[in-house]
Design an enzyme around this catalytic site. Structure first.
Site, PDB file in Angstrom:
ATOM      1  N   SER A 146       0.837  -1.192   0.000  1.00  0.00           N
ATOM      2  CA  SER A 146       0.000   0.000   0.000  1.00  0.00           C
ATOM      3  C   SER A 146       0.871   1.240   0.000  1.00  0.00           C
ATOM      4  O   SER A 146       1.960   1.242   0.592  1.00  0.00           O
ATOM      5  CB  SER A 146      -0.904   0.009   1.237  1.00  0.00           C
ATOM      6  N   TYR A 201      -1.832  -0.663  10.129  1.00  0.00           N
ATOM      7  CA  TYR A 201      -1.748  -1.215   8.772  1.00  0.00           C
ATOM      8  C   TYR A 201      -0.599  -0.559   8.003  1.00  0.00           C
ATOM      9  O   TYR A 201       0.187  -1.236   7.327  1.00  0.00           O
ATOM     10  CB  TYR A 201      -3.071  -0.987   8.056  1.00  0.00           C
TER      11      TYR A 201
END
Length: 282
Positions: A146, A201
């Site tokens: 990501s 995350y």
């Protein structure tokens, strides 16, 4: 789309976390292109349903249960793989978790997120490395990541400097992760310059991207390519179905990156979005 089909039915690919979303779409695309694909999922029933749905489309794939957050599950999977396949060509570390809603940020499950998204991918990769095929076509590892895991998201220069070290090591990456988990336990994570969006995350993906770079350097010139790919804002369960594109579209790009001709295949790259030629050094 593909200039040269270097692969065949003998080309073996593993995709983790593949009962739905981008993982499932990648399995489907690779199977459509004629590779032998192993779909793994933490939940046996969901994994089997995914396999059955592909079989109904004329796309037979293999299945084995795998929870990357559990070392014993990784051990069982690797043992099964060694008993059934001669070598591995492609590994896609797609399995990942987040416990945040799109517009919320909690670190309540930080240890689980780090254990799954970073340590799980790392342990599985290290366990499979001896099994990669060393051939002119090159073996490939693609870590689904990501853009939240880019260094620009870290606002504390002292913490950021750990991952900026030109001689970055796995021990330094684990130190970085340890500092974060300690700040969570201390209740100081909000004030210490960690990423502001989906903090746990983001840290897990920062660690995974850093590991990609370290691993790529370790195996440079030895027939294994290691890259990361951020598919962008994709419509999956993690985004509650929101996003600018579908999992199939993201998987199409992922498949193209995985199947680049050996002479065009880079290593230590971070690909972003739906344009496979948009990439940067990690």
């Amino acid at each position: 789309m593909f200039e040269c089909r270097w692969w065949s039915k003998e080309t073996i690919a593993i995709v983790t976390g593949a009962n739905k979303g981008i993982g499932f779409a990648l399995v489907k695309r690779l199977a459509e292109l004629g590779l032998t694909v192993i779909l793994t999922a933490r939940d046996v029933e969901r994994g089997q349903r995914a396999v059955e749905s592909l079989s109904e489309k004329g796309l037979p794939v293999n299945f084995f249960q795998l929870d990357v957050s559990d070392p014993s599950s990784i051990e069982a999977f690797v043992s099964w793989f060694k008993s059934n396949f001669a070598a591995l060509d492609i590994l896609v570390n797609n399995a990942g978790v987040s416990f945040n809603d799109i517009y919320k940020n909690t670190v309540e499950h930080a240890e689980t997120v780090i254990r799954t998204n970073f340590y799980g991918a790392k342990l599985l990769t290290e366990s499979l490395l001896p099994l990669f095929r060393r051939s002119p076509s090159k073996s490939r590892i693609l870590n689904i990541s990501s853009r939240l895991g880019t260094l620009s998201k870290v606002r504390n220069p002292n913490i950021k400097s750990i991952l900026e070290d030109e001689e970055l090591s796995e021990e330094q990456i684990e130190r970085f992760v340890g500092l974060f988990l300690q700040s969570v336990k201390d209740g100081t994570w909000k004030s210490q310059g960690w990423p502001e969006i989906w903090t746990d995350y983001a840290v897990s993906k920062l660690a995974l991207n850093a590991y990609t770079m370290v691993l790529a350097k370790r195996y440079e010139g030895e027939g294994i390519s290691v890259n990361s790919y951020c598919p962008g804002f994709t419509q999956t369960s993690m985004t509650q179905g929101q996003g600018s594109h579908t999992a199939d579209e993201a998987a199409g790009v992922g498949a193209r990156l995985l199947l680049l001709h050996p002479q065009q295949l880079p290593t230590a790259k971070f690909y972003i979005g739906l344009d496979p030629f948009v990439k940067s050094n990690l």
